[in-house]
Scaffold this motif. Structure first.
Motif, short mmCIF file in Angstrom:
data_model
loop_
_atom_site.label_atom_id
_atom_site.label_comp_id
_atom_site.label_asym_id
_atom_site.label_seq_id
_atom_site.Cartn_x
_atom_site.Cartn_y
_atom_site.Cartn_z
N GLY A 12 0.82 -1.20 0.00
CA GLY A 12 0.00 0.00 0.00
C GLY A 12 0.85 1.26 0.00
N PHE A 13 0.27 2.33 0.48
CA PHE A 13 0.96 3.62 0.52
C PHE A 13 0.95 4.10 1.96
N VAL A 14 2.14 4.45 2.49
CA VAL A 14 2.30 4.84 3.89
C VAL A 14 2.83 6.27 3.96
N TRP A 15 2.18 7.09 4.77
CA TRP A 15 2.68 8.43 5.04
C TRP A 15 3.54 8.39 6.30
N ASP A 16 4.83 8.69 6.15
CA ASP A 16 5.76 8.59 7.28
C ASP A 16 5.67 9.79 8.23
N ARG A 17 5.25 10.93 7.72
CA ARG A 17 5.27 12.12 8.55
C ARG A 17 3.99 12.93 8.33
N LEU A 18 2.90 12.36 8.77
CA LEU A 18 1.60 13.03 8.71
C LEU A 18 1.34 13.71 10.04
N VAL A 19 1.08 15.02 10.02
CA VAL A 19 0.88 15.80 11.23
C VAL A 19 -0.51 16.43 11.20
#
Length: 381
Positions: free
Chosen positions: A37-44
């Protein structure tokens, strides 16, 4: 139109998820979602209030079915149908089986919705049980597991000295004081606990195990959610609308203590029916605000928007101040994340600056070493 199953959870910490580098917890289903899938490493989060974050996400699309536990009733107006299953606050018992938990009942409603004669194009499940009701069976987290393989980052925040004073007037937990504590806690009430000098040495670990147990419950039930998404050829989206303190900066709990990264950095994982890119997962390492998720991820043309282009992924900015995300908050005077910095001015007017993304747990305040950055981030000018 792309079918979607969206699952949002208040108080979901990146530190308890395997694909985000957790060294103490196991989440095989979430990790499998991330693997293709698609992972957001730095979502704030753009706001430290999870109800505001959820409302922003929901506002991007209207219609469909909302399954929730009454955490944010105002968002229901954006849906054609709402099924609310309130948390039973009078129930103080830990479930003996996964099937008896509050979150399991929500997933069962999701199951019924998917298997209806005409399932909605968008089915949204939202829960605040991580912040209000820890009823997961404790045998999901066997306490005889080895704890010898701690990562440097995780050990770093456990070793951080707690602040000399605590703020917010939050009550301390009943575990205050010297002496031993159980390896895992049995109550359903989540902690709101400032770490103090005379706490039992194993207190943070015990709370981490107890929290990890709740996340393992989510992970186990997500296995069924993956099957349901495949059944109707839907994109499955998992996101936190707020984080959780697991000892960072001297606090254990949700929304307590000074505002720091653990409270506003959240996970986001998207799994499409076809896989993101030939069954190979992708990660987005750059700073992203939760308000941007509404316009991209929670969108009818999600499949056309993902993956991002190779040029976008590879593009690197030399400006540590770009992009700049200001988090709205009632617990701090100012909170700013940029490509290379995290700045926060507490209510007592003390200023703090941390190097990102390297200083994952806000361990080293470098404000005195970078006065120009401190000055630039302290105002909107």
């Amino acid at each position: 139109m792309t079918r979607q199953i969206v699952i949002t959870l208040e108080g979901l910490s990146v530190d308890a998820i395997g694909c985000y580098g957790s060294a103490f917890n196991q989440t095989p289903t979430i990790d499998a979602m991330a693997s293709d899938g698609f992972v957001w490493d730095r979502l704030v989060c753009h706001d430290d209030r999870p109800d505001v974050v959820l409302a922003t996400l929901v506002s991007s699309r209207h219609g469909g079915l909302l399954i929730d536990d009454g955490t944010t009733p105002s968002v229901g107006r954006a849906f054609d149908l709402v099924q609310t299953m309130p948390i039973d606050s009078a129930d103080k018992s830990v479930a003996n089986r996964v099937e008896d938990t509050h979150f399991s009942r929500l997933v069962q409603s999701l199951d019924e919705a998917v298997n209806a004669d005409s399932p909605a194009e968008r089915i949204w499940l939202h829960s605040g049980f991580l912040t209000r009701h820890w009823d997961a069976p404790r045998d999901l987290f066997p306490v005889d597991e080895s704890w010898d393989d701690w990562g440097d980052d995780d050990q770093e925040f456990l070793d951080t000295e707690p602040p000399g004073t605590v703020s917010g007037g939050a009550p301390q937990s009943e575990t205050d004081g010297e002496g031993a504590c159980p390896p895992i806690f049995e109550g359903v009430e989540p902690p709101v606990h400032p770490v103090v000098a005379n706490d039992p040495v194993d207190l943070i670990m015990a709370w981490m195990r107890t929290y990890g147990c709740q996340v393992r419950l989510i992970d186990q039930l997500l296995d069924r959610c993956v099957d349901l998404a495949d059944q109707i050829d839907a994109t499955l989206i998992l996101m936190g609308t707020s984080g959780f303190n697991l000892g960072q900066n001297g606090w254990i709990g949700h929304g307590c203590g000074p505002l720091r990264s653990a409270q506003i950095q959240v996970p986001l994982i998207v799994r499409t029916p076809q896989g993101i890119h030939h069954d190979v997962g992708m990660r987005w390492p750059k700073l992203t605000g939760s308000q941007d998720v509404a316009a991209t991820v929670i969108a009818d043309d999600l499949v056309d928007r993902l993956p991002f282009t190779a040029e976008q992924w590879a593009a690197d900015s030399d400006d540590a101040f770009d992009p700049m995300l200001v988090t709205q908050t009632e617990t701090a005077d100012r909170c700013v994340n940029t490509g290379g910095w995290f700045y926060v001015r507490d209510r007592d007017q003390s200023e703090h600056l941390y190097l990102k993304p390297d200083d994952r747990h806000d361990h080293n305040d470098v404000g005195r070493l970078a006065p120009d950055a401190l000055d630039r981030l302290s105002t909107d000018g």
